[in-house]
Design a protein around this motif. Sequence first.
Motif, PDB file in Angstrom:
ATOM      1  N   VAL A  28      21.854   9.046  -2.567  1.00 14.48           N
ATOM      2  CA  VAL A  28      21.759   8.475  -1.226  1.00 14.48           C
ATOM      3  C   VAL A  28      20.506   7.611  -1.195  1.00 14.48           C
ATOM      4  CG1 VAL A  28      21.589   8.901   1.250  1.00 14.48           C
ATOM      5  CG2 VAL A  28      22.895  10.483  -0.199  1.00 14.48           C
ATOM      6  N   LEU A  29      20.704   6.325  -0.932  1.00 13.73           N
ATOM      7  CA  LEU A  29      19.587   5.390  -0.845  1.00 13.73           C
ATOM      8  C   LEU A  29      19.362   5.013   0.606  1.00 13.73           C
ATOM      9  CD1 LEU A  29      20.379   3.022  -3.861  1.00 13.73           C
ATOM     10  CD2 LEU A  29      18.867   5.016  -3.797  1.00 13.73           C
ATOM     11  N   ALA A  30      18.119   4.702   0.939  1.00 11.86           N
ATOM     12  CA  ALA A  30      17.760   4.335   2.295  1.00 11.86           C
ATOM     13  C   ALA A  30      17.226   2.914   2.335  1.00 11.86           C
ATOM     14  CB  ALA A  30      16.710   5.301   2.834  1.00 11.86           C
ATOM     15  N   VAL A  31      17.693   2.172   3.316  1.00 11.43           N
ATOM     16  CA  VAL A  31      17.102   0.883   3.640  1.00 11.43           C
ATOM     17  C   VAL A  31      15.978   1.211   4.616  1.00 11.43           C
ATOM     18  CG1 VAL A  31      17.469  -1.359   4.731  1.00 11.43           C
ATOM     19  CG2 VAL A  31      19.268  -0.353   3.292  1.00 11.43           C
ATOM     20  N   ASN A  32      14.763   1.208   4.111  1.00  5.57           N
ATOM     21  CA  ASN A  32      13.599   1.607   4.915  1.00  5.57           C
ATOM     22  C   ASN A  32      12.817   0.403   5.418  1.00  5.57           C
ATOM     23  OD1 ASN A  32      14.033   4.362   4.786  1.00  5.57           O
ATOM     24  ND2 ASN A  32      12.956   4.563   2.847  1.00  5.57           N
ATOM     25  N   GLY A  33      13.523  -0.622   5.733  1.00  2.00           N
ATOM     26  CA  GLY A  33      12.911  -1.819   6.287  1.00  2.00           C
ATOM     27  C   GLY A  33      13.646  -3.053   5.830  1.00  2.00           C
ATOM     28  N   GLU A  54      24.953   3.819  -9.141  1.00  2.00           N
ATOM     29  CA  GLU A  54      25.990   4.816  -8.891  1.00  2.00           C
ATOM     30  C   GLU A  54      25.665   5.696  -7.689  1.00  2.00           C
ATOM     31  OE1 GLU A  54      26.738   6.743 -12.655  1.00  2.00           O
ATOM     32  OE2 GLU A  54      27.661   4.929 -13.469  1.00  2.00           O
ATOM     33  N   ALA A  55      25.051   5.105  -6.682  1.00  2.00           N
ATOM     34  CA  ALA A  55      24.798   5.812  -5.426  1.00  2.00           C
ATOM     35  C   ALA A  55      26.124   5.987  -4.690  1.00  2.00           C
ATOM     36  CB  ALA A  55      23.816   5.030  -4.559  1.00  2.00           C
ATOM     37  N   ARG A  56      26.174   6.970  -3.844  1.00  2.00           N
ATOM     38  CA  ARG A  56      27.383   7.198  -3.071  1.00  2.00           C
ATOM     39  C   ARG A  56      27.248   6.744  -1.619  1.00  2.00           C
ATOM     40  NH1 ARG A  56      25.011  11.978  -3.801  1.00  2.00           N
ATOM     41  NH2 ARG A  56      24.451  13.191  -1.962  1.00  2.00           N
ATOM     42  N   LYS A  57      25.989   6.454  -1.201  1.00  2.00           N
ATOM     43  CA  LYS A  57      25.789   6.144   0.211  1.00  2.00           C
ATOM     44  C   LYS A  57      24.485   5.379   0.408  1.00  2.00           C
ATOM     45  CE  LYS A  57      25.630   8.813   4.518  1.00  2.00           C
ATOM     46  NZ  LYS A  57      25.663  10.188   5.052  1.00  2.00           N
ATOM     47  N   LEU A  58      24.519   4.470   1.389  1.00  2.91           N
ATOM     48  CA  LEU A  58      23.323   3.783   1.873  1.00  2.91           C
ATOM     49  C   LEU A  58      23.129   4.201   3.326  1.00  2.91           C
ATOM     50  CD1 LEU A  58      23.946   0.214   0.475  1.00  2.91           C
ATOM     51  CD2 LEU A  58      21.863   1.525   0.116  1.00  2.91           C
ATOM     52  N   SER A  59      21.889   4.443   3.707  1.00  2.29           N
ATOM     53  CA  SER A  59      21.592   4.913   5.056  1.00  2.29           C
ATOM     54  C   SER A  59      20.437   4.106   5.631  1.00  2.29           C
ATOM     55  CB  SER A  59      21.218   6.401   4.995  1.00  2.29           C
ATOM     56  OG  SER A  59      20.921   6.905   6.275  1.00  2.29           O
ATOM     57  N   LEU A  60      20.402   3.967   6.950  1.00  5.16           N
ATOM     58  CA  LEU A  60      19.296   3.275   7.606  1.00  5.16           C
ATOM     59  C   LEU A  60      19.190   3.723   9.055  1.00  5.16           C
ATOM     60  CD1 LEU A  60      20.519   0.833   9.597  1.00  5.16           C
ATOM     61  CD2 LEU A  60      21.036  -0.165   7.380  1.00  5.16           C
ATOM     62  N   ALA A  66       0.819  -1.221   0.000  1.00  7.90           N
ATOM     63  CA  ALA A  66       0.000   0.000   0.000  1.00  7.90           C
ATOM     64  C   ALA A  66       0.851   1.268   0.000  1.00  7.90           C
ATOM     65  CB  ALA A  66      -0.947   0.007   1.205  1.00  7.90           C
ATOM     66  N   LYS A  67       1.947   1.288   0.738  1.00  8.83           N
ATOM     67  CA  LYS A  67       2.778   2.492   0.859  1.00  8.83           C
ATOM     68  C   LYS A  67       3.847   2.585  -0.226  1.00  8.83           C
ATOM     69  CE  LYS A  67       5.494   5.122   4.146  1.00  8.83           C
ATOM     70  NZ  LYS A  67       6.100   5.147   5.455  1.00  8.83           N
ATOM     71  N   SER A  68       4.453   1.464  -0.545  1.00 10.96           N
ATOM     72  CA  SER A  68       5.471   1.441  -1.593  1.00 10.96           C
ATOM     73  C   SER A  68       5.386   0.097  -2.305  1.00 10.96           C
ATOM     74  CB  SER A  68       6.869   1.681  -1.010  1.00 10.96           C
ATOM     75  OG  SER A  68       7.126   0.820   0.066  1.00 10.96           O
ATOM     76  N   GLY A  69       5.502   0.142  -3.610  1.00  9.22           N
ATOM     77  CA  GLY A  69       5.230  -1.023  -4.436  1.00  9.22           C
ATOM     78  C   GLY A  69       6.343  -2.054  -4.485  1.00  9.22           C
ATOM     79  N   PRO A  70       6.093  -3.117  -5.223  1.00 10.59           N
ATOM     80  CA  PRO A  70       7.075  -4.199  -5.338  1.00 10.59           C
ATOM     81  C   PRO A  70       8.429  -3.725  -5.876  1.00 10.59           C
ATOM     82  CG  PRO A  70       4.998  -4.830  -6.373  1.00 10.59           C
ATOM     83  CD  PRO A  70       4.872  -3.393  -5.978  1.00 10.59           C
ATOM     84  N   GLU A  71       8.416  -2.676  -6.687  1.00 15.13           N
ATOM     85  CA  GLU A  71       9.644  -2.240  -7.361  1.00 15.13           C
ATOM     86  C   GLU A  71      10.727  -1.737  -6.423  1.00 15.13           C
ATOM     87  OE1 GLU A  71       6.955   1.258  -6.962  1.00 15.13           O
ATOM     88  OE2 GLU A  71       6.658  -0.787  -7.636  1.00 15.13           O
ATOM     89  N   VAL A  72      10.430  -1.492  -5.151  1.00 19.18           N
ATOM     90  CA  VAL A  72      11.448  -1.041  -4.197  1.00 19.18           C
ATOM     91  C   VAL A  72      11.785  -2.116  -3.166  1.00 19.18           C
ATOM     92  CG1 VAL A  72      10.843   1.395  -4.496  1.00 19.18           C
ATOM     93  CG2 VAL A  72       9.832   0.093  -2.606  1.00 19.18           C
ATOM     94  N   HIS A  73      11.280  -3.320  -3.387  1.00 21.16           N
ATOM     95  CA  HIS A  73      11.502  -4.402  -2.428  1.00 21.16           C
ATOM     96  C   HIS A  73      12.337  -5.526  -3.032  1.00 21.16           C
ATOM     97  CE1 HIS A  73       7.964  -2.434  -0.670  1.00 21.16           C
ATOM     98  NE2 HIS A  73       8.451  -2.885   0.471  1.00 21.16           N
ATOM     99  N   ARG A  92      13.470  -3.079   1.875  1.00 21.64           N
ATOM    100  CA  ARG A  92      12.881  -1.965   1.129  1.00 21.64           C
ATOM    101  C   ARG A  92      14.000  -0.957   0.847  1.00 21.64           C
ATOM    102  NH1 ARG A  92       9.324  -0.644   4.668  1.00 21.64           N
ATOM    103  NH2 ARG A  92       7.818  -2.129   3.876  1.00 21.64           N
ATOM    104  N   LEU A  93      14.292  -0.715  -0.421  1.00 21.78           N
ATOM    105  CA  LEU A  93      15.377   0.164  -0.854  1.00 21.78           C
ATOM    106  C   LEU A  93      14.793   1.322  -1.645  1.00 21.78           C
ATOM    107  CD1 LEU A  93      18.490   0.499  -0.984  1.00 21.78           C
ATOM    108  CD2 LEU A  93      18.409  -0.748  -3.153  1.00 21.78           C
ATOM    109  N   GLU A  94      14.927   2.529  -1.089  1.00 21.55           N
ATOM    110  CA  GLU A  94      14.320   3.707  -1.710  1.00 21.55           C
ATOM    111  C   GLU A  94      15.302   4.869  -1.715  1.00 21.55           C
ATOM    112  OE1 GLU A  94       9.727   3.518  -0.505  1.00 21.55           O
ATOM    113  OE2 GLU A  94      11.057   3.500   1.242  1.00 21.55           O
TER     114      GLU A  94
END
Length: 161
Positions: A78-83, A111-117, A44-51, A65-67
């Motif tokens: 900067v990408l976030a591990v949101n779960g 080509e992200a420079r950072k992952l955050s969580l 409901a909040k974020s689709g399959p394409e980010v999981h 979940r990568l967004e």
Amino acid sequence: MGEVTVRWAVAGDAAVLLEIEQTSWDGTTGFPSMVERMGDNFFAKSGPEVHLVAEIDGAVVGYLRLESKYPFPEGAGVLAVNGLAVAPAARGQGAASALLTAATDEARRREARKLSLHVFGSNATARRLYERHGYVVEATHPAEFVVEGRPTDDVVLAKVL
């Protein structure tokens, strides 16, 4: 133990991912109120394409979940591990590590420079896992939340690629 594989989620994964979501969190690892409000639609909040999903012997056992962390161009890269959750019965078999490795590979592909969580200070198991994968503490927000009557620290970890 079977082989762990990782792939992108599809709409048909919704039911098993919802079950994982509903059984994987408690007051030391997540927000009980968010699980309650989730309803019956995992996507409901974020689709399959980010999981990313982990499978062991063809059965879905976890997700990550990568967004994008920021919705504006200055934060691009900067990408976030949101779960990240693994079904209780599948823990200790490498699914979480495989998901984190896949997230790093995908971040590099983009080509992200950072992952955050973010992780609860009380979640020592997850913190050790993230640190094994190269994440370092960037900040601690003491008593940021009150979960089940207990002040809970919010710890920000990141991995520079």
